[in-house]
Design an enzyme around this catalytic site. Structure first.
Site, PDB file in Angstrom:
ATOM      1  CG  PHE A 157     -15.180  -1.928   3.547  1.00 40.32           C
ATOM      2  CD1 PHE A 157     -15.906  -2.661   4.497  1.00 40.32           C
ATOM      3  CD2 PHE A 157     -14.168  -1.298   4.264  1.00 40.32           C
ATOM      4  CE1 PHE A 157     -15.808  -2.952   5.759  1.00 40.32           C
ATOM      5  CE2 PHE A 157     -13.882  -1.688   5.669  1.00 40.32           C
ATOM      6  CZ  PHE A 157     -14.813  -2.522   6.276  1.00 40.32           C
ATOM      7  NE  ARG A 174      -0.612  -0.098   4.946  1.00 43.47           N
ATOM      8  CZ  ARG A 174      -0.986   0.574   6.120  1.00 43.47           C
ATOM      9  NH1 ARG A 174      -1.832   1.650   6.070  1.00 43.47           N
ATOM     10  NH2 ARG A 174      -0.357   0.089   7.035  1.00 43.47           N
ATOM     11  CD  GLU A 199     -17.492   2.011   1.957  1.00 45.70           C
ATOM     12  OE1 GLU A 199     -18.760   1.903   2.130  1.00 45.70           O
ATOM     13  OE2 GLU A 199     -16.855   2.227   2.860  1.00 45.70           O
TER      14      GLU A 199
END
Lengths: 308, 270
Positions: free
Chosen positions: A81, A8, A56
């Site tokens: 999500f 990330r 989302e």
């Protein structure tokens, strides 16, 4: 393999570098920009960053609309999500019309750690694999993560990028060229083929080293693009090695094991052993503890290779 | 455009909706007929579309994608394809899919069909235009049943947050959904107050099947105040065909041959 960087982290930095080169890049996040590292882009290009709040599904819809206007949106949140809550939107508004949206999701898999099962996505690859027009990429380290971000921007259509929270070993050298759709043979071998993706690639390398000490030469193949699968490499190594093991930080259903098994069942039926999460949810714990508990370790890969 | 010209277009659109749904033996006549005046006024008077490839064109997003016969009939009137093609609606290999497909049919601005998603894409388009300083206005038509979907309100929040005064939401408030009266199934009321609370500038068109009434409502909206716009258009489901009007059972039912003849007769076709 001294250095450890989370994929990330590499994503955030690559996104900023990409933004400098390409004005069409816009980034949307759902209140997690600090965690997903899109904040790096947001700081550099505030006018091209849109926080969508904890919504989302709508973030995904808005990205579809922006792509329809010629933008290249990268959207980010946690993988659980960003592939689950918004699945209908990804399907109907992005994949069906083949819109140019990049779903760059972080905190995938068990290595999320302490947050527990609600936040540990173990089905995301399965969900994304099932969608026509989708490319599915799971970078093995920070170098690949960086390359995958640039590659995704070049692909015309939806791309799913799966990133991790935890710091993991850097496998590839600086300047590694990531080629989407191409399996990478990290170590050659003739006795067994270990196909791995994501954080399991470095564990497969550990396993291969341990096996080598015992005189078993296992090939380690990094399948960083799950879809489209590099079928030729998979078939070649299954033929060459006979014993096939897959290793992934994902459910045994619908991920790397499934696509490799499907390919080999058609082309070269051999036994395929899975190192994967066995149809259960995760739980809270430290990332390393969880990997141990759910049997996603180098030792388990060794065991699988020897189990034929 | 003069009302009589608009009315002539609306009448042809209604006839084509009936013909398409009859020809396909499936489709959604009720909610297509309720939105005719809204779509015709937008496409033939309000929206600025020099061409459908012009980057600065205004866009219409049919979030209630099941009203695809309405969109197709209007796009046909805009000259995008010949009238004969309308009868390919819902057939194998047709560009006129059951729900609109932007990759198959030119003029369709967004693929829709799963309710509550078109509005979010429309908001994304408005945001894209706004952040680029482009003149596009984005119009989005939602059903009054559709706004039961939570994503509609996520999108409404975002439109307001990003001050999208280039975005206009129109609610086709025909009062009926598949299971019956929207107020009884899951009441969305009061729609206007809810949208106001979400930061929209809202006007109600008491007769959403009347061009003057719709025109007046749109005229009341102030373009440059940083607020997204909404028109709650009170319409009649099945408008123009007596036996379909205000009858939820015509939401997704195709008329048979006899009913089609009757409907077309009522719509002035010999």
């Amino acid at each position: 393999m001294a250095e450890k960087i989370a994929t990330r982290e590499a994503y955030g930095n690559a996104l900023k570098a990409l933004g400098e080169k390409n004005e069409k890049i816009v980034v949307l996040d759902a209140d997690l920009s600090g965690s997903t590292k899109t904040a790096v882009f947001a700081k550099a290009f505030p006018e091209r960053f849109f926080d969508c709040g904890i919504a989302e599904a709508n973030m995904t819809s808005m990205a579809a609309g922006m792509a329809a206007c010629g933008k290249i949106p990268f959207i980010s949140t946690f993988a659980v999500f960003g592939t689950g809550r918004n699945y209908d939107v990804i399907r109907s508004s992005i994949c069906y019309p083949k819109l140019n949206v990049k779903l760059a999701m972080t905190h995938a898999g068990l290595t999320v750690g302490e947050d527990g099962a609600t936040h540990q996505s173990l089905e995301d690859i399965a969900l994304m694999n099932a969608l026509p027009n989708m490319t599915v990429i799971v970078p093995a380290d920070a170098m690949q993560a960086e390359g995958a971000v640039f590659a995704a921007a070049e692909i015309e259509g939806p791309v799913y990028l799966r990133f991790s929270r935890a710091k993991t070993p850097v496998i590839y050298p600086e300047g590694h060229r990531f080629i989407p759709g191409k399996a990478d043979i990290i170590k050659d071998g003739k006795d067994a083929a270990i196909f791995a993706c994501g954080v399991m690639v470095s564990k497969a390398m550990e396993a291969a080293a341990a096996l080598s000490n015992e005189g078993i030469e296992a090939a380690v193949i990094n399948i960083s693009t799950i879809k489209p699968l590099d079928r030729q490499t998979v078939i070649t190594y299954a033929r060459k090695c006979g014993r096939v093991v897959t290793a992934e930080e994902h459910s045994v259903f619908g991920g790397l094991n499934s696509v490799i098994s499907q390919c080999l069942s058609e082309e070269y039926p051999v036994k395929v052993k899975a190192v994967a999460v066995k149809d259960v949810f995760g739980q809270s714990g430290k990332a390393d503890e969880l990997m141990e508990y759910y049997a996603l370790t180098a030792g388990e890969i060794v065991k699988a290779v020897k189990s034929f | 455009m003069e009302n009589d010209k608009l009315s002539a277009i609306a009448l042809r659109v209604r006839r084509n909706i009936i013909k398409m749904v009859n020809s396909a033996s499936s489709g959604h006549p009720g909610g297509s007929l309720s939105g005719v005046e809204i779509a015709v006024l937008l496409y033939f008077e309000i929206m600025n579309i020099p061409s459908f490839s012009d980057e600065n064109r205004d866009k219409f997003i049919l979030s209630k994608g099941h009203a695809s016969p309405l969109l197709y009939a209007v796009l046909c009137e805009k000259g995008l394809f010949p009238a004969e093609e309308l009868l390919s609606f819902r057939r194998l290999s047709s560009r006129l899919q059951g729900h609109p497909d932007m990759k198959k049919l030119p003029g369709v601005e967004m693929t829709t069909g799963s309710l509550g998603l078109g509005i979010g894409a429309a908001v994304g388009m408005a945001l894209s235009a706004k952040s680029d300083g482009k003149p596009n206005r984005i119009y989005c038509l939602c059903g009054d049943g559709e706004i039961q979907e939570g994503t509609v309100w996520e999108a409404a929040m975002a439109a307001s947050h990003y001050k999208l005064d280039n975005f206009t939401l129109i609610i086709d408030n025909n009062g009926l959904q598949i299971d019956g009266d929207v107020a009884k199934v899951m009441s969305p009321y009061p729609i206007d107050e809810k949208l106001r609370a979400f930061g929209f500038e809202v006007v109600t068109a008491e007769n959403g099947n009347c061009f003057d009434c719709l025109r007046e409502a749109i005229g009341k909206l102030n373009d440059k105040n940083g607020k997204p716009k909404a028109i709650v258009a009170k319409t009649v489901k099945g408008k123009g065909v007596s036996f379909m009007e205000n009858n939820a059972s015509w939401h997704g039912t195709a008329p048979n041959e006899e009913q089609t003849r009757q409907a077309l007769k009522e719509l002035g076709e010999n």
